[in-house]
Design a protein around this motif. Structure first.
Motif, short mmCIF file in Angstrom:
data_model
loop_
_atom_site.label_atom_id
_atom_site.label_comp_id
_atom_site.label_asym_id
_atom_site.label_seq_id
_atom_site.Cartn_x
_atom_site.Cartn_y
_atom_site.Cartn_z
N GLU A 1 9.05 5.15 6.18
CA GLU A 1 8.97 6.20 5.16
C GLU A 1 10.20 7.10 5.11
O GLU A 1 10.33 7.90 4.20
N SER B 1 0.84 -1.19 0.00
CA SER B 1 0.00 0.00 0.00
C SER B 1 0.88 1.24 0.00
O SER B 1 2.08 1.17 0.26
N THR B 2 0.28 2.39 -0.26
CA THR B 2 1.03 3.65 -0.30
C THR B 2 1.29 4.14 1.12
O THR B 2 0.71 3.66 2.08
N THR B 3 2.16 5.14 1.21
CA THR B 3 2.46 5.78 2.49
C THR B 3 1.17 6.25 3.17
O THR B 3 0.93 5.96 4.33
#
Lengths: 182, 182
Positions: free
Chosen positions: B181, A146-148
């Motif tokens: 991240e 999944s994205t950030t």
DNA sequence: TTCTGCTATGCAACTCGTTGCATAGCAACC
DNA sequence: GGTTGCTATGCAACGAGTTGCATAGCAGAA
């Protein structure tokens, strides 16, 4: 004040009208920040005047027109500026805890009524947990890829789930204690 | 509004001056209801005018005089009346959750700064948990034999402990996600 | 066709809570 | 004797949040 910032985050995740924001605050965002539509409209107006958001009129068919808001570059700067500020300790305000301690000064009949209220309250939070779990299954079925943004949204949701589970366990304990006194 | 009710509970547990109440709100009662001394004095004034509490001047040596408040019979009725009202859902306001979702719209350097803040915040709550546990050991060493009031105070404290443990676990998860991240 | 209900926006008045400031007694230290 | 620090109380101004109300478009049902 963080309502402005909560609105900025929500609009960055997805632009929308004041009405749509109010509905989001009732649902997902309301997990960590509550607001009524009046507050939202008022703050949006101020944010628009300060140039943090921009609005476009959108015609809809079968519905009244709406004003859709998006975050401008200055608004984004405001948000990141706030993100870098120290995290303030939260103001805790928990009615029920006050009532539980207050129950020591009530009679048996009053405590019985409180037990009913706590049961009702607990049932509401059981429903809320069920909704969170359903939402998690729907929105985050695949934990790896999944994205950030999605992963951060997911960890916030997991916080909501952990909170509800903790609360339900605690309410069970509270009911045991209250019943000892009846 | 429940500040009045929190004050009534606190004064029923132990009469005291505005200043003493403010210190209690910083400590034990602040677990579930925060208030500054200005708020407390203002509300005490109104409660006295309405006859919910009564005050007596107490001379102290080595200190300025104080006005000690006690709950009157009408005040007790106000409290029990409130206890029997439905428990309202809480207004949740959690800055940190907003910031975590907002971190998706920040750059790597900004997220690194947020990680530092979250670590600092987490350390603060570790200390708070330690204080709760020390307080539990001190005030409730014997779980079986205690009064109604003590057992209800204890279950509220256990709620605070459960909350802090849940929060610490969640913050660990948040840090893992934020570090992915950077 | 009137009523209900959802979408959509907003004002006005009020209460609650925060922030900054001010005053004063008394103790202890340097 | 001046400074620091804790106890003790309070005002004034402001900002945040709540409550009640008002308006209006449009859909669908009775």
């Amino acid at each position: 004040m963080a309502l402005e910032h909560a609105i900025l985050v929500s609009l960055l995740e997805q632009p929308g009208s004041g009405y749509e924001l109010a509905r989001r605050f009732e649902r997902s965002i309301g997990r960590f920040w509550t607001a009524t539509h009046q507050q939202i409209y008022r703050v949006l107006k101020r944010m628009e005047a300060e140039g943090w958001v921009t609005a476009v009129d959108v015609e809809q068919d079968g519905r009244p027109d709406k004003r859709e808001f998006s975050v401008s570059a200055p608004g984004r700067d405001v948000l990141t500026g706030w993100l870098h500020e120290p995290v303030q300790p939260e103001a805790v305000r928990h009615d029920l805890a006050v009532k539980v301690r207050g129950a020591a000064f009530d009679d048996a009949a009053g405590r019985a009524a409180l037990i009913g209220e706590v049961e009702r309250y607990r049932a509401g939070h059981e429903e809320l947990l069920a909704r969170y779990l359903a939402g998690e299954k729907r929105d985050f079925p695949d934990p790896g890829a999944s994205t950030t943004g999605e992963r951060l949204q997911h960890v916030v949701l997991r916080g909501g789930i952990a909170y509800e589970r903790m609360l339900l366990d605690w309410l069970t304990e509270v009911l045991i204690e209250l019943r000892k006194e009846s």
